[in-house]
Design an enzyme around this catalytic site. Structure first.
Site, PDB file in Angstrom:
ATOM      1  N   ASP A 191       0.868  -1.184   0.000  1.00 55.19           N
ATOM      2  CA  ASP A 191       0.000   0.000   0.000  1.00 55.19           C
ATOM      3  C   ASP A 191       0.905   1.234   0.000  1.00 55.19           C
ATOM      4  OD1 ASP A 191      -2.604   1.279   0.174  1.00 55.19           O
ATOM      5  OD2 ASP A 191      -2.088   1.793   2.244  1.00 55.19           O
ATOM      6  N   GLU A 244       5.333   5.000   3.407  1.00 56.12           N
ATOM      7  CA  GLU A 244       4.801   6.314   3.759  1.00 56.12           C
ATOM      8  C   GLU A 244       5.959   7.298   3.887  1.00 56.12           C
ATOM      9  OE1 GLU A 244       1.878   8.051   4.132  1.00 56.12           O
ATOM     10  OE2 GLU A 244       3.219   9.658   4.791  1.00 56.12           O
ATOM     11  N   ASN A 258      10.106   8.204   0.189  1.00 57.38           N
ATOM     12  CA  ASN A 258       9.373   8.487  -1.040  1.00 57.38           C
ATOM     13  C   ASN A 258       9.267   7.169  -1.816  1.00 57.38           C
ATOM     14  OD1 ASN A 258       8.567   9.128  -3.624  1.00 57.38           O
ATOM     15  ND2 ASN A 258       9.918  10.897  -3.826  1.00 57.38           N
ATOM     16  N   ASP A 290      -2.107  12.046  -2.612  1.00 56.05           N
ATOM     17  CA  ASP A 290      -2.185  13.518  -2.578  1.00 56.05           C
ATOM     18  C   ASP A 290      -2.430  14.038  -3.990  1.00 56.05           C
ATOM     19  OD1 ASP A 290      -1.742  13.631   0.138  1.00 56.05           O
ATOM     20  OD2 ASP A 290       0.432  13.774  -0.075  1.00 56.05           O
ATOM     21  N   LYS A 296      -2.188  22.114  -8.163  1.00 59.94           N
ATOM     22  CA  LYS A 296      -1.597  23.097  -9.095  1.00 59.94           C
ATOM     23  C   LYS A 296      -0.789  22.395 -10.172  1.00 59.94           C
ATOM     24  CE  LYS A 296      -1.265  26.691  -5.635  1.00 59.94           C
ATOM     25  NZ  LYS A 296      -0.466  27.058  -4.479  1.00 59.94           N
ATOM     26  N   ASP A 342     -10.923  10.566  -4.713  1.00 59.67           N
ATOM     27  CA  ASP A 342     -12.178  11.324  -4.807  1.00 59.67           C
ATOM     28  C   ASP A 342     -11.977  12.557  -5.696  1.00 59.67           C
ATOM     29  OD1 ASP A 342     -10.462  11.926  -2.500  1.00 59.67           O
ATOM     30  OD2 ASP A 342     -11.845  13.572  -2.089  1.00 59.67           O
TER      31      ASP A 342
END
Ligand SMILES: C[S@@+](CC[C@H](N)C(=O)[O-])C[C@H]1O[C@@H](n2cnc3c(N)ncnc32)[C@H](O)[C@@H]1O
Length: 209
Positions: A35, A60, A87, A113, A117, A149
């Site tokens: 994950d 993470e 990363n 995330d 922009k 979403d």
């Protein structure tokens, strides 16, 4: 706790040592799921405690979250769950992670995330180079699950993955979750928030051919 970190910062160029699978897990032969962007790892704790025939690995970029998750794994003596800090692009691009990629049955990107922009798109986790690395190193049949979403981010991720010749979309209707890393359709924290707030969820499954 910082909500966002810039994954392109040089702080993340160095990655932590990646232990062998037998050091990570009690039984390294179990099916392996990764994950990416697992935050505090609650989703993976929920999965690992119930699905003991799978090993779960979380990556993470927020170090404190990984430290706490690692402590919780030790305290609870969970043998099928491991966390790596860094990363994910750099970790999966590193030669040390070759054996992880070879052994993966599936990967999930849950609500990454969005970096809204345009000048920040480079910070998005899914990039053509990253998908190339995966297509060159995953075994045939490995699954990739994406969920978000944010429609614009979904389109971007879907385009990036679908543009790679080796990944084909699976029809969700025909997909048998009972054999997957998440047979009970456990929800991530962001997913629970999205459901409570009646926002849309965009998701897709791909298979490496
Ligand atoms: C919006 S949160 C979603 C958390 C969780 N997957 C969920 O669905 O609730 C995105 C997570 O990805 C992490 N992240 C962002 N970029 C990353 C990267 N390049 N490598 C690893 N983790 C990353 C963030 O720190 C954050 O915890």
């Amino acid at each position: 706790m910082r909500q966002h970190v810039n994954p392109l910062s040089s702080n993340f160029n160095q990655i932590e040592r990646i232990p062998a699978l037998r050091e990570m897990f009690g039984d390294s032969k179990l099916n392996l799921h990764l994950d990416i962007g697992c935050a505090a790892g609650e989703f993976l704790f929920d999965l690992a405690l119930v699905n003991t025939s799978w090993n779960y690995l979380g990556i993470e970029i927020r170090e404190k979250l990984v430290k706490n998750a690692k402590l919780k794994v030790l305290e609870r003596e969970i043998k099928n769950l491991y966390f790596l800090f860094g990363n994910a692009n750099n970790i999966l691009n590193d030669v040390q992670s070759k054996f992880i990629k070879k052994n993966l049955k599936s990967i999930s990107f849950n609500f990454p995330d969005p970096w809204f922009k345009k000048r920040h798109y480079k910070r998005r986790i899914i990039q053509p180079e990253f998908i190339n690395i995966l297509s060159n190193s995953l075994q045939k049949g490995t699954l990739i699950f994406i969920k978000t979403d944010v429609k614009d981010l979904f389109d971007y991720m879907d385009f990036t993955i679908s543009s790679n010749f080796y990944f084909k979309t699976l029809d969700k209707k025909d997909f048998n979750y009972s054999q997957s890393f998440n047979p009970n359709k456990v929800k991530t924290n962001r997913e629970k928030y999205v459901i409570v707030n009646q926002l849309d969820i965009f998701e897709r499954i791909y298979i490496k051919t």
